[in-house]
Design an enzyme around this catalytic site. Structure first.
Site, short mmCIF file in Angstrom:
data_model
loop_
_atom_site.label_atom_id
_atom_site.label_comp_id
_atom_site.label_asym_id
_atom_site.label_seq_id
_atom_site.Cartn_x
_atom_site.Cartn_y
_atom_site.Cartn_z
N HIS A 355 22.68 41.01 3.82
CA HIS A 355 23.02 40.19 5.08
C HIS A 355 22.61 38.67 5.36
O HIS A 355 23.47 37.97 5.63
CB HIS A 355 22.29 41.32 6.25
N CYS A 704 33.46 2.68 18.00
CA CYS A 704 32.33 2.67 16.94
C CYS A 704 31.26 3.38 17.26
O CYS A 704 30.19 3.10 16.59
CB CYS A 704 32.48 1.09 16.30
#
Ligand code: ADP
Ligand code: MG
Ligand code: MG
Length: 763
Positions: A355, A704
């Site tokens: 798991h 930006c």
């Protein structure tokens, strides 16, 4: 309408049979060895939820048909399993009843499987994975096969490719004389499937064949559960296998090359998380350190953090913004939240298909499994290994790529990517419209940006260049100058230093375009704090420059209006550097609010032939976009400051004080400094862009801010008509991928619209 489906029904509908059920039908059709079964549909589940009734008559008939097919009667040689099957993968979250031998039990169990849809861990798993609650589950009744029958029996899990690296070839584990749950729970340590090749060549050949058939059908890597009963192979389940980011990239690229999928499909299959996780960090020089233990390398990447032994403690630590590594003997589905809160996982039991391994790989966080030499004491919250004791809160470093565990925080470095990623990104270039640039202001950062495939430098800040000691002294000399001569001397020195910087930067660029932003910081940022100095003159100047709200104060272009010499010096330095090294340079003016400011700086450029643009980061600039466009060569939205301006709160204070609460309470869905706020900031940008393009259709528009490297934001920016995004060099691969994905989706949508339009006009 039938609600019980036998394998003879040709239905493959996942929404009716769930994934597992539908795939069992497919495997039947592909003539793979699947134990006989039938499926009680999701419709039946929904009816059961409504009325509490099951379709008893149909189930009875299907059970009889199953008895006929197997030639055995229930309880007399025939036992069945009752399994869940939901349309979304929820591995291990619902109940499975095995070895059921009586018809009455079959019904109770069917009910148990249906009821298990609402058990707490399934509910939590759906919440984490955003699976709708009303999806529901089907139930599969299947003849049992026994992996623990004799020496020639066993059970295994096989991936058709390596889920951790993506390498071709079977990968998996096998336990002889064992049931499936023995493997999943990690109670016994299995042997690798590769050992079949010599021990059981026939079986290995069969598995290989199955893998090929499944991949050819599903066009994806499969995760297959199988059982061997007295030398006979049975396939119990197949599904698309969870994989690490690195594997996702390699598998997508390989499959496109093998002709199983198209290049477009390959690009769409890789997620931003895949690429992010795949740019694993690693330990800088592992050979210098001695591990305190070694386990199985279950999920790639290295990380360093304090250890905790309880999933709940991991969750609490995450709330406090602390990084922790979760240490457990093994993990199970109840631990999901703790695993998702931790930066890495270490277990003492379980193999590469346990798991912990599967879940962390999918989440892209480092994991080491089956570290048997680590003796964990959950009560005392510590573990012992090779004579050392590691207590809760102690810092360790784990390397999920090698399985080594170290004491303390070792220096880590970012990874460099692989040839498959490079190839995928080259393909991406062909599908994207957005230009992807980097924010970089040093030669090193530009080199890195080039390595990651930047198509330009969209933001080169000039503040940092003043931070080295001799530069700081020079700018301080300018700020403190009392006479014109002193000032000029200081400026001449600064110009010389800046020119050197730009020459080096232009050399590194090798023709790549760059946008240099002129100085943005308030001057007092370059002075020490008042307490740090005893010089009375300096103290006086610091007091003069002190501002109540520095970020809303005397900075950016405002500085150039009151002290033009600084911007003039920077512009001269850029022009002089460009006279020495050919470069494609634009300059950008920060904090602009009005056309007159832009004209002011334009006046300094005169005939130097530099392009000039506006950093769009004030609300007023957006409102005056049409006017600014008249005189600007380009716009670049600075979405960090623009977000602050639109929200009227500062990032620092917001993140420190209240943003977490806002997110937890659901008042805001995302942190707007990480994911562009489309509804507010985004709309403002769209408005500004449309006004600006009305004035100047060819105006280049870039973004930006930090959000420019975030996939969802990129999708929006693409559709808003932005030309380029500029982000940190590390985000370039993700940005390119997202830009290509939105390009492909747009193309597909257009094709679909055309098809529909043709249908309408044709019909
Ligand atoms: P999950 O969705 O949680 O994986 P499954 O329905 O796959 O649950 O069942 C869990 C396990 O039960 C399987 O991995 C397998 O080991 C065992 N199992 C289910 N059906 C059968 C069967 N017909 N014969 C033998 N084992 C079975
Ligand atoms: Mg299963
Ligand atoms: Mg700014």
């Amino acid at each position: 309408m039938s609600i019980v489906y036998q394998f003879t029904n040709a239905c493959e509908d996942k929404n009716l049979l769930g994934n597992k059920g539908a795939n069992l039908v497919v495997m039947n059709k592909l003539r793979l060895p699947v134990p006989p079964e039938f499926v009680i549909s999701i419709d039946a589940y929904k009816e059961y939820k409504r009325s509490g009734n099951l379709p008893l008559e149909e189930i009875k008939q299907a059970l009889e048909a199953l008895e006929q097919r197997t030639g055995k009667r229930l309880g007399q040689g025939l036992a069945v399993s009752v399994r869940s099957s939901a349309p979304a993968s929820m591995p291990g979250m619902m109940d499975t009843m095995l070895d059921v031998k009586e018809a009455a039990d079959v019904l109770t169990s069917i009910k148990r499987v249906f009821d298990s849809w609402d058990n707490p861990r399934a509910v939590e798993y759906r919440r984490l994975n955003r699976i709708p609650v009303d999806l529901g589950t089907a139930a599969i009744i299947q003849a049992m096969v026994f992996g623990d029958l004799d020496e020639k029996s066993g059970t295994g899990v096989m991936f058709t490719r390596n889920p951790s690296t993506g390498e071709r070839g079977l990968f998996g584990e096998y336990l002889s004389k064992a049931k499936g749950e023995d493997l999943v729970s990690g109670r016994r340590t299995p042997q690798p499937i590769s050992s079949f090749q010599s021990e059981m060549p026939d079986l290995y050949a069969q598995l290989k064949e199955v893998a090929i058939i499944l991949e050819n059908h599903f066009h994806d890597m499969q995760d297959v559960e199988f059982t061997i009963e007295s030398d006979r192979l049975y396939i119990l389940q197949t599904r698309s296998g969870k994989r690490s980011g690195q594997a996702a990239v390699k598998i997508a690229v390989d499959m496109a090359k093998e002709g199983l999928i198209s290049r477009e499909e390959a690009i769409l299959r890789v997620s931003a998380d895949d690429v992010r996780a795949f740019l694993h960090r690693r330990i800088e020089s592992p050979e210098k350190y001695k591990p305190i233990a070694r386990g199985l390398a279950a999920a790639h990447g290295a990380t360093t953090a304090a250890v905790v032994f309880d999933p709940l403690e991991a969750v609490e630590a995450k709330r406090r913004n602390e990084r922790v590594i979760l240490v457990r003997p093994e993990t199970n589905p109840d631990d999901i939240q703790g695993i998702s809160a931790a930066v890495g996982v270490l277990t003492s039991r379980g193999g590469l298909t346990s798991h912990a391994a599967i879940v962390t790989r999918a989440m892209g966080k480092p994991c080491i499994c089956g570290t048997e030499e680590v003796k964990i004491d959950l009560e005392a919250k510590q573990f012992e290994t090779r004579g050392q004791t590691v207590k809760k809160g102690d810092v360790i470093t784990i390397d999920g790529s090698t399985g080594s565990i170290y004491l303390g925080a070792l220096p880590l470095v970012e990874s460099e990517g692989t040839s498959e990623l490079a190839e995928l990104l080259t393909w991406a270039d062909g599908f994207k419209r957005l230009t992807v640039k980097a924010n970089a202001d040093t030669v090193e950062a530009i080199a890195l940006a080039k390595k990651f495939g930047a198509e330009g430098i969209g933001l080169c800040r000039t503040e940092r260049q003043f931070n080295a000691p001799e530069r700081l002294a020079a700018i301080r000399a300018f700020i403190l100058a009392e006479t014109e001569t002193q000032k000029e001397k200081a400026l001449a020195l600064l110009r010389e230093l800046q020119k050197e910087d730009f020459v080096a930067i232009f050399r590194e660029l090798q023709g790549m375009p760059i946008i240099i932003r002129l100085l943005d910081l308030p001057l007092h940022e370059f002075l020490p704090s008042e307490a740090e100095t005893s010089d009375p003159d300096l103290k006086k100047r610091i007091a003069e420059l002190c501002e109540t709200n520095p970020m809303l104060g005397h900075r950016g272009v405002r500085l150039a209006v009151t002290s033009p010499e600084i911007y003039q010096m920077q512009i001269d330095a850029i022009a002089e550097a460009r006279a020495e090294v050919e470069a494609n340079v634009s300059i950008m003016v920060p904090q602009v609010i009005t056309l007159q400011e832009l004209m002011w700086v334009k006046g300094m450029i005169k005939d130097k032939g530099l392009k000039i643009g506006v950093m769009m980061e004030t609300v007023r600039a957006c409102m005056r976009a049409g006017w600014l466009a008249k005189e600007a060569d380009f716009f670049s939205f600075g979405t960090n400051d623009l977000t602050q301006a639109v929200y009227s709160f500062s990032r620092e204070d917001a993140e420190k004080k209240f943003l977490t609460t806002y997110l937890e309470a659901g008042i805001l869905k995302d942190n707007p400094f990480l994911v562009l706020d489309i509804k507010g900031v985004g709309r403002l940008m769209e408005t500004a862009i449309s006004w600006a393009r009305k004035e100047k259709a060819s105006l280049e528009v870039g973004v930006c801010g930090e959000q420019a490297g975030e996939p969802r934001s990129i999708m929006f920016l693409h559709s808003a008509g932005v030309d380029s995004v500029s982000c940190s060099p590390f985000r370039i691969p993700i940005a390119k991928l997202a830009a290509a994905q939105v390009g492909i989706m747009e193309k597909r949508l257009a094709a679909e619209e055309k098809r529909l339009a043709a249908l309408v006009t044709g019909g």
